[in-house]
Design a protein around this motif. Structure first.
Motif, PDB file in Angstrom:
ATOM      1  N   ALA A   1      24.769  42.128  35.702  1.00 39.63           N
ATOM      2  CA  ALA A   1      24.520  42.968  36.877  1.00 39.63           C
ATOM      3  C   ALA A   1      25.824  43.373  37.548  1.00 39.63           C
ATOM      4  O   ALA A   1      26.007  44.539  37.938  1.00 39.63           O
ATOM      5  CB  ALA A   1      23.621  42.228  37.860  1.00 39.63           C
ATOM      6  N   ALA A   2      26.753  42.426  37.703  1.00 38.56           N
ATOM      7  CA  ALA A   2      28.042  42.761  38.318  1.00 38.56           C
ATOM      8  C   ALA A   2      28.820  43.753  37.460  1.00 38.56           C
ATOM      9  O   ALA A   2      29.449  44.688  37.988  1.00 38.56           O
ATOM     10  CB  ALA A   2      28.855  41.483  38.526  1.00 38.56           C
TER      11      ALA A   2
ATOM     12  N   HIS B   1      39.900  52.103  42.607  1.00 38.97           N
ATOM     13  CA  HIS B   1      39.450  50.948  41.832  1.00 38.97           C
ATOM     14  C   HIS B   1      38.016  50.594  42.245  1.00 38.97           C
ATOM     15  O   HIS B   1      37.703  50.534  43.439  1.00 38.97           O
ATOM     16  CB  HIS B   1      40.388  49.753  42.057  1.00 38.97           C
ATOM     17  CG  HIS B   1      40.264  48.701  41.014  1.00 38.97           C
ATOM     18  ND1 HIS B   1      39.233  47.786  40.987  1.00 38.97           N
ATOM     19  CD2 HIS B   1      41.040  48.414  39.940  1.00 38.97           C
ATOM     20  CE1 HIS B   1      39.368  46.974  39.964  1.00 38.97           C
ATOM     21  NE2 HIS B   1      40.472  47.340  39.293  1.00 38.97           N
ATOM     22  N   PRO B   2      37.137  50.353  41.263  1.00 40.54           N
ATOM     23  CA  PRO B   2      35.720  50.136  41.604  1.00 40.54           C
ATOM     24  C   PRO B   2      35.422  48.785  42.243  1.00 40.54           C
ATOM     25  O   PRO B   2      34.320  48.592  42.767  1.00 40.54           O
ATOM     26  CB  PRO B   2      35.020  50.262  40.250  1.00 40.54           C
ATOM     27  CG  PRO B   2      36.058  49.897  39.261  1.00 40.54           C
ATOM     28  CD  PRO B   2      37.366  50.364  39.816  1.00 40.54           C
ATOM     29  N   TRP B   3      36.382  47.867  42.191  1.00 38.37           N
ATOM     30  CA  TRP B   3      36.122  46.518  42.715  1.00 38.37           C
ATOM     31  C   TRP B   3      36.843  46.320  44.029  1.00 38.37           C
ATOM     32  O   TRP B   3      37.976  46.805  44.202  1.00 38.37           O
ATOM     33  CB  TRP B   3      36.525  45.463  41.706  1.00 38.37           C
ATOM     34  CG  TRP B   3      35.632  44.243  41.686  1.00 38.37           C
ATOM     35  CD1 TRP B   3      36.005  42.960  41.906  1.00 38.37           C
ATOM     36  CD2 TRP B   3      34.245  44.201  41.395  1.00 38.37           C
ATOM     37  NE1 TRP B   3      34.935  42.113  41.782  1.00 38.37           N
ATOM     38  CE2 TRP B   3      33.811  42.856  41.463  1.00 38.37           C
ATOM     39  CE3 TRP B   3      33.292  45.188  41.088  1.00 38.37           C
ATOM     40  CZ2 TRP B   3      32.512  42.467  41.246  1.00 38.37           C
ATOM     41  CZ3 TRP B   3      31.988  44.796  40.870  1.00 38.37           C
ATOM     42  CH2 TRP B   3      31.605  43.447  40.944  1.00 38.37           C
ATOM     43  N   ASN B   4      36.226  45.620  44.962  1.00 41.06           N
ATOM     44  CA  ASN B   4      36.809  45.373  46.271  1.00 41.06           C
ATOM     45  C   ASN B   4      36.433  43.972  46.737  1.00 41.06           C
ATOM     46  O   ASN B   4      35.606  43.304  46.110  1.00 41.06           O
ATOM     47  CB  ASN B   4      36.359  46.445  47.283  1.00 41.06           C
ATOM     48  CG  ASN B   4      34.848  46.577  47.342  1.00 41.06           C
ATOM     49  OD1 ASN B   4      34.130  45.595  47.295  1.00 41.06           O
ATOM     50  ND2 ASN B   4      34.356  47.813  47.436  1.00 41.06           N
ATOM     51  N   PRO B   5      37.033  43.503  47.829  1.00 38.84           N
ATOM     52  CA  PRO B   5      36.725  42.140  48.301  1.00 38.84           C
ATOM     53  C   PRO B   5      35.250  41.913  48.619  1.00 38.84           C
ATOM     54  O   PRO B   5      34.741  40.791  48.448  1.00 38.84           O
ATOM     55  CB  PRO B   5      37.591  41.995  49.553  1.00 38.84           C
ATOM     56  CG  PRO B   5      38.716  42.936  49.333  1.00 38.84           C
ATOM     57  CD  PRO B   5      38.141  44.107  48.598  1.00 38.84           C
ATOM     58  N   THR B   6      34.562  42.954  49.091  1.00 38.46           N
ATOM     59  CA  THR B   6      33.135  42.796  49.410  1.00 38.46           C
ATOM     60  C   THR B   6      32.322  42.500  48.159  1.00 38.46           C
ATOM     61  O   THR B   6      31.492  41.569  48.134  1.00 38.46           O
ATOM     62  CB  THR B   6      32.600  44.061  50.096  1.00 38.46           C
ATOM     63  OG1 THR B   6      33.358  44.315  51.286  1.00 38.46           O
ATOM     64  CG2 THR B   6      31.134  43.906  50.452  1.00 38.46           C
TER      65      THR B   6
ATOM     66  N   GLY C   1      30.529  37.000  43.323  1.00 40.08           N
ATOM     67  CA  GLY C   1      31.140  35.758  42.888  1.00 40.08           C
ATOM     68  C   GLY C   1      32.006  35.907  41.646  1.00 40.08           C
ATOM     69  O   GLY C   1      32.393  34.892  41.054  1.00 40.08           O
ATOM     70  N   TYR C   2      32.310  37.139  41.247  1.00 36.06           N
ATOM     71  CA  TYR C   2      33.117  37.387  40.047  1.00 36.06           C
ATOM     72  C   TYR C   2      34.354  38.203  40.423  1.00 36.06           C
ATOM     73  O   TYR C   2      34.283  39.141  41.230  1.00 36.06           O
ATOM     74  CB  TYR C   2      32.317  38.150  38.988  1.00 36.06           C
ATOM     75  CG  TYR C   2      31.157  37.360  38.415  1.00 36.06           C
ATOM     76  CD1 TYR C   2      31.377  36.317  37.534  1.00 36.06           C
ATOM     77  CD2 TYR C   2      29.836  37.675  38.767  1.00 36.06           C
ATOM     78  CE1 TYR C   2      30.308  35.589  36.994  1.00 36.06           C
ATOM     79  CE2 TYR C   2      28.768  36.959  38.242  1.00 36.06           C
ATOM     80  CZ  TYR C   2      29.017  35.914  37.368  1.00 36.06           C
ATOM     81  OH  TYR C   2      27.974  35.199  36.844  1.00 36.06           O
ATOM     82  N   SER C   3      35.432  37.829  39.819  1.00 34.29           N
ATOM     83  CA  SER C   3      36.669  38.604  39.970  1.00 34.29           C
ATOM     84  C   SER C   3      36.745  39.658  38.866  1.00 34.29           C
ATOM     85  O   SER C   3      35.916  39.678  37.950  1.00 34.29           O
ATOM     86  CB  SER C   3      37.879  37.670  39.902  1.00 34.29           C
ATOM     87  OG  SER C   3      37.937  37.023  38.643  1.00 34.29           O
ATOM     88  N   VAL C   4      37.758  40.499  38.941  1.00 30.49           N
ATOM     89  CA  VAL C   4      37.899  41.579  37.960  1.00 30.49           C
ATOM     90  C   VAL C   4      38.143  41.015  36.567  1.00 30.49           C
ATOM     91  O   VAL C   4      37.590  41.493  35.568  1.00 30.49           O
ATOM     92  CB  VAL C   4      39.046  42.525  38.376  1.00 30.49           C
ATOM     93  CG1 VAL C   4      39.267  43.615  37.324  1.00 30.49           C
ATOM     94  CG2 VAL C   4      38.763  43.149  39.739  1.00 30.49           C
ATOM     95  N   SER C   5      38.953  40.003  36.472  1.00 32.19           N
ATOM     96  CA  SER C   5      39.257  39.415  35.164  1.00 32.19           C
ATOM     97  C   SER C   5      38.025  38.797  34.504  1.00 32.19           C
ATOM     98  O   SER C   5      37.900  38.817  33.271  1.00 32.19           O
ATOM     99  CB  SER C   5      40.348  38.346  35.321  1.00 32.19           C
ATOM    100  OG  SER C   5      39.914  37.318  36.203  1.00 32.19           O
TER     101      SER C   5
ATOM    102  N   LEU D   1      41.818  49.364  33.953  1.00 32.95           N
ATOM    103  CA  LEU D   1      41.444  48.724  35.217  1.00 32.95           C
ATOM    104  C   LEU D   1      41.727  47.223  35.226  1.00 32.95           C
ATOM    105  O   LEU D   1      41.709  46.599  36.283  1.00 32.95           O
ATOM    106  CB  LEU D   1      39.972  48.952  35.498  1.00 32.95           C
ATOM    107  CG  LEU D   1      39.532  50.421  35.659  1.00 32.95           C
ATOM    108  CD1 LEU D   1      38.014  50.515  35.804  1.00 32.95           C
ATOM    109  CD2 LEU D   1      40.225  51.064  36.864  1.00 32.95           C
ATOM    110  N   PHE D   2      42.028  46.646  34.083  1.00 33.93           N
ATOM    111  CA  PHE D   2      42.194  45.202  33.995  1.00 33.93           C
ATOM    112  C   PHE D   2      43.665  44.818  33.778  1.00 33.93           C
ATOM    113  O   PHE D   2      44.413  45.538  33.156  1.00 33.93           O
ATOM    114  CB  PHE D   2      41.327  44.635  32.862  1.00 33.93           C
ATOM    115  CG  PHE D   2      39.870  44.956  33.045  1.00 33.93           C
ATOM    116  CD1 PHE D   2      39.073  44.240  33.912  1.00 33.93           C
ATOM    117  CD2 PHE D   2      39.295  46.016  32.327  1.00 33.93           C
ATOM    118  CE1 PHE D   2      37.737  44.536  34.054  1.00 33.93           C
ATOM    119  CE2 PHE D   2      37.977  46.312  32.467  1.00 33.93           C
ATOM    120  CZ  PHE D   2      37.169  45.574  33.339  1.00 33.93           C
TER     121      PHE D   2
END
Length: 484
Positions: free
Chosen positions: A404-405, A420-425, A431-435, A483-484
């Protein structure tokens, strides 16, 4: 006429001697009508009346002279009734018998009394009857007081028993409340208390998606605790990731994909919600992880699993006959019901399992927090990418929350490649980081581009419809690997 005859006649007569009677006696030579003789007569009558009155009084007072002892027996019985305190019914009967006996005795006394008894005798009898009536009334008053006193004591005993039981119950309830308040009821976690939580999240650059939520179904007050629990549950109720290689020998991963692709079409035919489709696939995988199945019965397993999921998720689930019809009557109603029972027994009726759709709602809400206006294309595209994984057996090795994430990550990147599609929220609520998302995002991107040229196109055709904003036609122009 001699003096004895005169006395006999006087004693034989009863009542007062009138002038006519005196005249008659004088003419006959019986009594002279003189003042002296009348005085002697009055004296004799008065003496006789006093003697008879004294005898009557003695008889009423219990003397051995005069009338028989029946009156004493009646009074003795009445006294015994008042002192021994028999049963209420016995007392009433005794009272009635005593009253009847008293009336008989008084009538006999009147009958046996001399005909010349004066008014004093009647007065004495009336006094005795009055005293007897007073005694009986006193007995009744005492009886009524005893009954009322007994009822009062019984009522007091019942009241005391009720109070003691109530106090015991109150004590037990207080004990239960004290124990539950101290041990059973979990204390509020400080990090989930609204003011402290919002302040802590702002310091970390995280938007609180639960503070201003107006959707009652989101359960914003308890959502953090609920999803923490769901994250633990998804680890416990997972299907085996290697059941095709270890257990199943007559079916393959490609057959499974064909079955799921056909079930997507069935769900569209009966307008089933996406939750039903996700739960159907979950039930199939968990059943195949524990039970060997032949190839000819694989479609029967899929139909029975969708029937179970429909009963669990849908308001109006399709009938068994509908699923038999959709299979072109390959299976009978009895076979479908029998397989349904077998599947439920193998799974021990555990149907409340978290799927990818369960986490997708929460993560899409987190993604919308950074938008001023909710993006409907983002929701459709994330759902499309998540459903693509249902067909692929290889995605069983990834947790539903991770899929899902990754779907939200790739959907944001497909719609907007300027940031970047990922943010702190998103990192906080998923519960998942970009890596941690890298492997799944790359595999999901291959499904989006259909690099394997799969012929299973039910999901693609579904999301090419205008009602889903044709999100199946969208692709990213830039490489996701950057992105990674």
């Amino acid at each position: 006429m001699s003096r004895e005859n005169v006395n006999f006649q006087v004693e034989e007569r009863s009542g007062r001697i009138t002038r006519a009677r005196a005249k008659e006696l004088s003419e006959s030579g019986g009594i002279l009508c003189s003042s002296k003789s009348s005085g002697v007569q009055k004296h004799i009558l008065r003496a006789n009346s006093k003697r008879m009155a004294s005898d009557d009084i003695k008889t009423c007072s219990g003397s051995s002279h005069g009338l028989p002892n029946k009156r004493r027996a009646v009074l003795k019985d009445v006294t015994n009734i008042s002192t021994k305190g028999f049963d209420k019914n016995c007392r009433n009967v005794s009272n009635i018998q005593g009253a009847k006996t008293t009336r008989k005795v008084s009538s006999k006394a009147k009958a046996n009394a001399p005909s010349n008894a004066p008014e004093e005798i009647l007065g004495a009898e009336e006094d005795a009857n009055t005293r007897l009536a007073e005694d009986l009334s006193k007995i009744r008053v005492v009886e009524s007081r005893e009954v009322s006193l007994r009822e009062t004591l019984d009522e007091k005993e019942r009241t005391e028993q009720t109070r003691s039981l109530t106090s015991r119950e109150c004590g037990v309830s207080d004990m239960i409340l004290s124990v539950s308040s101290e041990e059973s009821i979990p204390q509020p976690n400080e990090k989930y208390m609204a003011p402290q939580r919002s302040a802590a999240l702002r310091d970390r650059g995280v938007i609180d998606i639960d503070s201003n939520s107006k959707c009652l179904q989101s359960c914003s007050t308890y959502a953090p605790d609920i999803y923490d629990r769901i994250r633990v549950t998804e680890l416990d109720q997972r299907a085996s990731t290697t059941y095709m290689e270890q257990l199943q020998q007559d079916i393959t991963a490609n057959m499974r994909g064909i079955l799921v692709d056909w079930l997507v079409e069935v769900s569209e035919e009966y307008n089933l919600v996406s939750d039903t489709l996700y739960l159907t696939v979950n039930v199939i995988d968990r059943f195949l992880s524990q039970n060997y199945i032949e190839k000819k019965r694989l479609q029967l397993v899929g139909v029975a699993s969708m029937l179970i999921a429909s009963k669990y998720e849908e308001i109006c689930a399709p009938r068994v006959e509908d699923f038999c019809f959709i299979t072109d009557n390959t299976y009978t109603k009895g076979e479908v019901v029998e397989m349904e029972s077998e599947v439920l027994n193998i799974l021990h009726f555990r149907l409340s399992v978290p799927t990818t759709k369960t986490f997708l709602r929460r993560f899409i809400q987190s993604a919308h927090a950074s938008y001023k206006v909710p993006c409907i294309e983002l929701e459709f595209l994330a759902n499309y990418l998540a459903e693509l994984t249902l067909v692929e057996y290889s995605f069983l090795k990834f947790l539903p929350s991770l899929i899902a994430a990754s779907a939200v990550f790739l959907a944001r990147w497909t719609l907007d490649q300027s940031d970047h599609p990922w943010n702190p929220t998103l990192e906080h609520y998923t519960g998942y980081s970009v890596s941690q998302l890298k492997t799944v995002v790359l595999a999901l991107h291959d499904l989006q581009l259909n690099t394997s040229a799969s012929s299973l196109n039910a999901i693609r055709q579904k999301y090419k419809q205008p009602k889903f904003k044709c999100v199946a036609t969208l692709t990213s122009t830039k490489s996701v690997l950057s992105l990674f």
